[in-house]
Design a protein around this motif. Structure first.
Motif, mmCIF file in Angstrom:
data_model
loop_
_atom_site.group_PDB
_atom_site.id
_atom_site.type_symbol
_atom_site.label_atom_id
_atom_site.label_comp_id
_atom_site.label_asym_id
_atom_site.label_seq_id
_atom_site.Cartn_x
_atom_site.Cartn_y
_atom_site.Cartn_z
ATOM 1 N N THR A 145 60.847 55.499 45.081
ATOM 2 C CA THR A 145 60.518 54.072 45.080
ATOM 3 C C THR A 145 59.681 53.698 43.863
ATOM 4 O O THR A 145 59.993 52.767 43.119
ATOM 5 C CB THR A 145 59.696 53.710 46.334
ATOM 6 O OG1 THR A 145 60.387 54.203 47.463
ATOM 7 C CG2 THR A 145 59.512 52.222 46.423
ATOM 8 N N PHE A 188 68.116 55.314 46.378
ATOM 9 C CA PHE A 188 67.177 54.217 46.136
ATOM 10 C C PHE A 188 66.852 53.495 47.421
ATOM 11 O O PHE A 188 65.709 53.381 47.828
ATOM 12 C CB PHE A 188 67.810 53.164 45.214
ATOM 13 C CG PHE A 188 67.661 53.485 43.766
ATOM 14 C CD1 PHE A 188 67.195 54.706 43.345
ATOM 15 C CD2 PHE A 188 68.008 52.546 42.810
ATOM 16 C CE1 PHE A 188 67.062 54.991 42.017
ATOM 17 C CE2 PHE A 188 67.882 52.815 41.476
ATOM 18 C CZ PHE A 188 67.415 54.042 41.067
ATOM 19 N N SER A 230 65.351 55.425 50.145
ATOM 20 C CA SER A 230 63.984 55.818 49.835
ATOM 21 C C SER A 230 63.030 54.651 50.016
ATOM 22 O O SER A 230 61.990 54.790 50.646
ATOM 23 C CB SER A 230 63.881 56.388 48.434
ATOM 24 O OG SER A 230 63.889 55.358 47.490
ATOM 25 N N ILE A 231 63.390 53.502 49.478
ATOM 26 C CA ILE A 231 62.504 52.357 49.682
ATOM 27 C C ILE A 231 62.366 52.092 51.171
ATOM 28 O O ILE A 231 61.288 51.859 51.694
ATOM 29 C CB ILE A 231 63.027 51.081 48.990
ATOM 30 C CG1 ILE A 231 63.062 51.287 47.498
ATOM 31 C CG2 ILE A 231 62.128 49.897 49.324
ATOM 32 C CD1 ILE A 231 63.398 50.042 46.740
ATOM 33 N N THR A 262 60.012 54.596 52.699
ATOM 34 C CA THR A 262 58.718 54.849 52.084
ATOM 35 C C THR A 262 57.605 54.561 53.055
ATOM 36 O O THR A 262 56.478 54.945 52.842
ATOM 37 C CB THR A 262 58.509 53.934 50.864
ATOM 38 O OG1 THR A 262 59.657 53.985 50.100
ATOM 39 C CG2 THR A 262 57.334 54.378 50.050
ATOM 40 N N SER A 291 63.667 48.530 55.952
ATOM 41 C CA SER A 291 62.875 49.694 56.335
ATOM 42 C C SER A 291 62.141 49.415 57.635
ATOM 43 O O SER A 291 62.047 50.283 58.511
ATOM 44 C CB SER A 291 61.890 50.052 55.227
ATOM 45 O OG SER A 291 60.806 49.139 55.250
#
Lengths: 292, 343, 421
Positions: free
Chosen positions: A214, A281, A284-285, A288, B231
């Motif tokens: 990130t 990408f 991962s973001i 995070t 997320s």
């Protein structure tokens, strides 16, 4: 509702994709316009904007704009400079900031909380607003070179790299990520007699893939897109990056075909890099744990 | 281990910031043979000075109102009061910022630096519009790409794509979209309305330029915040949705009772990040409008750069930087306080 | 560190001694043409090469910058004290750089340039600081056939259009319905173009950017009766859709006149060759209209000067003398179409010799040209002027906008203790 027929399910599936495609079109059309336009002569490019032809490679299509761009400016040099400056900065920045993050998250030292607040406060100073004082600072810094000590950092790679080796956002991301890691990892390593640096290098960093990815993306984008600073500090062509190079294309008679070709050349490498790694990408973001 | 990072921040960020802070109390020019003098708060006063003035409408000799062409009452020209009028020394050099009617009278809010005031208001507007709107759109997109569909990763990638393109590039491309003659947007709208739509000069009108800039800014950055939302969405355990389904909850009910509560922390983060970015508004203004038409797209950072660099008034530019810092600092302290309360 | 420094010092000394005994001293030179016209760069490169070969004391090295970033780069270098020996400087900016002490007077007797067009010589404080190899001029691009079709008189240097005549011509062209706009002012070009191209209009109306009698204030000059009259007319150009406004696309400006979208175009001689090729004998370059106080166009283009930091002013002066020979003035003109600085050089060129295709520009420059206000405050004033003209074109109140600009300029002059006037 609960007992859907196959047909309605198919329609709903179709609708879902239809919406996704429509939204996707909104996000890609300017980029398609850029790539397609880079193949057209300036005059045609401008008149094509009044119809769907703006997005189609039709008419007088050639790579002339690309050849002309290379004749106008040392494009390859600019791209090399940008990639060089950006990658060196990103790699060193990640090391330095992750170390700081580690220290803030795991070590106990006096004034830590105050320091962290100060670091985070620097997040709200846009570079543009301190560019001139920063210029005065770097102009008075020493550097040990081939001929002993030199004063002043202007016109070099280092002046485009060193000031950006640490930044609040990256430190902050690492602190957040490290704080969520299980404490027992550290305790176990301490008991085994590992030094703090060994714990950082051997225990923590190997499991920090997501936050590294990130931070790497965010730094990469910020560095690659720098404009005002390199303009102020690079006097010779040899050190100029892509965004300063863009200025070469705005002359008395701007050739928009060439501008589009140049924009494509400086954008496509980043896009390709991103598309190649996009799964990593986004996951991962997403993982995070930027969770506030 | 924090050493290298702290040293670099101190030398390249904090030191220049304090230099700027110091300069904001002087009359320093970027380059000048004149000596630098300490001027106290003068730079800040000339940025922030405001005053009010109430004017009565003009009357003819018989006491009737003199009406303008549009039938509205007319008022004496402001410059009679603000330019070397010995009766109004506190208004000297001020200009109209906002005015409104109050009964027959007209009330003027005057400012000594109208351009700065517009930049200030615009920056706040930008933040106030962009933060919620972009946050909401990003959430919508995140919900859209959180579906379990084949190829959904490709869509995630596409929605994220503008984020990796430089704002300079994006702003240049959007100039073609907003062009007033045959821009892509006008072409599209004309097509959708079968030619009924009259072309609008999106960046050339005071009423549309700022909105156009906001739309473009959201387009560029929304993908990034979509991913942050995503997320958050993925941390919501599947069994909660399962339970909602068993209880026969509708989609809206599921969102309100399951999804949203699970996103609180993410919401705070998204809001903070967008706010910070929005306050730094600069590149779009520089590439697309230079602050025009008639200051409708000015921003604080653009003004700081414009004055410090373009007009060589480094002291004035620094004063704006200091004000910006104080504003954002107070806002983030407030945001922090609010988040503390919740957790 | 001590030993290491000593060692490198010794090494440096020996290499210096081992080199050719009469090594040429390097002179650095910056100029604004990176990415620009390659013919211009080639000509500069040729002059530098010939200079370097003509003697053995000096060696000039050229560093090019993109034009829109050039002034900022110079300012940054000046702040950092890292200016090169020779710089090129836009004429009206020169007083600012001279006053700020980042240029020094040319150590060349002024008689050397006695034959140069006045617009090519940059003076500040009674001293010569810069000299141009060329000047530029602006003219009203037009087509004979278009004017004749619409019954519009073709103006001459002796009898230019008056305000009423010019305005009526624009309206007539608009009413013909054959053009998107009757006049293209290049409003898209938001750099130095505004003050260069449009402040002569204001001056012809009787106003000015600052009061040139004292250079202490803009009050009265920029917001007086004449200026307001100009402002009202200026605003009406856009209200009546006689000219495309501030959001004009660069592409439209580049191609509009050639494609017949615009009937007239206010443009510089540097763009003259393209329409000449396209329209041939039909192409006209008309003098500026007389708005009441005589027809005016801007003067002074890019010029060469020596930085104050240069330790080799003698060498830099040698180069400038070398570069300002007639043959090079002519070479530049042939390469990029600009007006050569001397009449002798003009005779050596294709376009500006008697009967040449662009000779009219030499006459315009000689007869109508007026330099922009010669003051260090010009840099600031020009930006205010540009903003005021943009805002008025966009519909802002004329008197208030001009008042604001005049106040800002006057305040800036006071802040700078009068800029040395």
């Amino acid at each position: 509702m609960s007992s859907r027929t196959p047909e309605t399910r198919a329609t709903s599936l179709f609708m879902r994709y239809a919406i996704l495609v429509l939204v996707a079109l909104i996000f890609v059309f300017p980029l398609v316009f850029m790539l397609v336009s880079s193949l057209k002569p300036s005059l045609q490019l401008l008149s094509d904007t009044s119809s769907i032809r703006a997005f189609l490679p039709v008419g007088n299509i050639s790579l002339d704009n690309y050849t002309a761009s290379f004749a106008r400016a040392p494009v390859a040099l600019f791209i090399f400079n940008s990639i060089f400056i950006t990658s060196v900065t990103v790699v060193l920045n990640l090391v330095i900031c992750s170390m700081a993050g580690f220290s803030f998250a795991f070590l106990d030292w006096k004034g830590k909380d105050v320091m962290l607040s100060v670091v985070i406060a620097t997040l709200i100073v846009p570079l543009e607003t301190i560019a001139i004082p920063l210029l005065l600072v770097v102009n008075n810094l020493p550097w040990v070179g081939l001929h002993g000590i030199e004063w002043g950092w202007l016109n070099s790679y280092r002046v485009q790299i060193v000031p950006f080796l640490s930044d609040a956002l990256t430190v902050f991301l690492f602190v957040q990520y490290f704080r969520d890691l299980p404490r027992d990892l550290i305790e176990a390593a301490r008991i085994d007699g590992a030094s703090w640096f060994q714990i950082y290098a051997k225990v923590i960093m190997p499991i920090s893939g997501p936050v590294i990815a990130t931070a790497a993306i965010l730094r990469f984008l910020a560095m690659y897109n720098q404009y005002l600073w390199p303009l102020m500090v690079t006097q010779s062509e040899q050190y100029r990056p892509v965004m300063v190079g863009l200025q070469y294309f705005f002359q008395l008679n701007t050739d928009w075909g060439q501008v589009m070709a140049y924009l494509s050349m400086i954008t496509v490498p980043v896009l390709a890099f991103y598309l190649a790694l996009q799964r990593a990408f986004i996951t991962s973001i997403a993982s995070t744990g930027i969770k506030g | 281990m924090a050493g290298p990072s702290l040293v670099i921040l101190a030398v390249f960020l904090i030191l220049p910031f304090f230099l700027a802070f110091g300069l904001s109390f002087t009359n320093q020019r970027l380059i000048s043979p004149n000596p630098t003098e300490y001027v106290g708060l003068r730079n800040f006063e000339s940025l922030l000075g405001v005053g009010t003035l109430t004017l009565e409408p003009l009357r003819g000799e018989n006491g009737d109102l003199i009406l303008g062409d549009d039938g509205a009452p007319t008022y004496p020209r402001l410059r009679g009061y603000t330019r070397n009028n010995p009766d109004y020394p506190h208004l000297n050099g001020m200009r109209e910022w906002i005015s409104w009617s109050w009964g027959e009278n007209r009330i003027y809010l005057l400012a000594s630096d109208v351009v700065f005031m517009r930049a200030l208001v615009n920056t706040f507007l930008f933040v106030l519009i962009v933060a919620p709107l972009q946050g909401a759109l990003a959430l919508g997109l995140a919900l859209l790409v959180n579906q379990k569909l084949k190829g959904i990763n490709a869509f995630r990638a596409i929605f994220f794509m503008p984020v990796v393109v430089s704002m300079v590039v994006v702003a240049l491309l959007w100039r073609f979209i907003y062009d007033g003659q045959n821009g892509l947007l006008n072409t599209l709208l004309a097509f959708l309305t079968f030619g009924g739509f009259k072309p609008v000069d999106w960046l050339g009108n005071t009423s549309t330029a700022f909105g156009a800039m906001i739309a473009m800014s959201i387009w560029q950055a929304v993908g990034f915040h979509m991913v942050i939302w995503l997320s958050g969405l993925q941390t919501i355990p599947e069994h909660l949705y399962e339970a909602a389904r068993i209880e026969g909850a509708s989609r809206l009910q599921t969102f309100v009772h399951v999804t949203w509560p699970g996103l609180r922390n993410t919401a705070v983060l998204v809001l903070i990040v967008i706010t910070m970015q929005a306050f730094a508004l600069f590149t779009q203004v520089d590439v697309m409008t230079n602050g025009g038409p008639i200051d409708s797209t000015q921003s604080l950072v653009y003004q700081a750069v414009q004055r410090g660099y373009g007009q060589q008034d480094i002291a004035g530019g620094s004063a704006i930087s200091v004000l910006l810092f104080l504003i954002v600092l107070s806002i983030s302290l407030i945001q922090r306080y609010l988040t503390r309360e919740r957790t | 560190m001590g030993r290491f420094a000593k060692l490198t010092g010794v090494l440096a000394l020996t290499t210096a001694l081992a080199g050719p005994a009469l090594a040429a001293t390097e002179l650095s030179m910056w100029y604004h043409g990176a990415g620009g016209d390659s013919a211009e760069r080639d000509t500069f490169a040729r002059i530098i090469k010939e200079f370097n070969e003509s003697q053995s004391n000096w060696e000039v090295k050229l560093q090019a910058f993109p034009q829109i970033a050039y002034n900022d780069a110079i300012t940054a270098a000046a702040v950092a004290g890292k200016l090169p020996d020779i710089i090129d400087v836009d004429g009206p900016i020169m007083p600012n750089w001279a006053w700020s002490k980042y240029m020094q007077p040319l150590p060349i007797p002024e008689e050397k340039f006695a034959k140069f067009l006045p617009g090519t010589l940059g003076h500040w404080d009674g001293k010569l600081y810069s000299v141009g190899l060329w000047d530029a001029a602006v003219a009203m691009y037009a087509r004979k056939s278009v004017l004749e079709e619409n019954g519009i008189r073709i103006p001459t240097l002796d009898k230019p259009w008056t305000l009423e005549e010019f305005d009526a011509a624009l309206v007539k062209l608009k009413d013909s319905g054959k053009f998107d706009y009757p006049l293209d002012l290049a409003m898209n070009d938001k750099g130095e173009w505004y003050p260069y191209a449009f402040s002569p209009f204001l001056q012809s109306f009787g106003g000015d950017i600052v009061d040139r009698s004292t250079y202490k204030t803009a009050e009265g000059a920029l917001n007086g009766e004449a200026a307001v009259k100009f402002g009202n007319w200026w605003q009406s150009l856009f209200e009546r859709k006689l000219a495309p406004g501030t959001s004009q696309d660069t592409g439209d400006h580049d191609t509009g006149f050639l494609e017949g979208k615009y009937a007239l175009q206010w443009n510089g001689n540097w763009a003259a060759l393209k329409p000449l090729d396209k329209f041939g004998d039909d192409m006209l370059f008309l003098p500026a209209p007389d708005f009441g106080h005589g027809p005016k166009i801007g003067a002074a283009s890019w010029q060469l000067g020596i930085s104050a930091a240069s330790k080799h002013a003698d060498g830099a002066a040698k180069f400038i003398e070398f570069a300002t020979q007639d043959k090079y003035l002519a070479a530049f003109s042939n390469a990029i179409g600009l007006i050569p600085a001397t009449a002798e050089a003009a005779q050596m060129t294709e376009n500006y010799k008697d009967g040449g295709k662009l000779a009219v520009f030499y006459d315009l420059s000689a007869k109508q040209a007026l330099v922009r206000p010669v003051t260090p405050g010009y840099v600031f004033a020009a930006k205010e002027f540009r903003k005021a003209l943009s805002d008025i074109a966009d519909g802002a109140d004329v008197q208030d906008t001009l008042d604001a600009a005049a106040d800002a300029i006057t305040a800036d002059i006071e802040k700078n203790s009068g800029y040395g006037h």
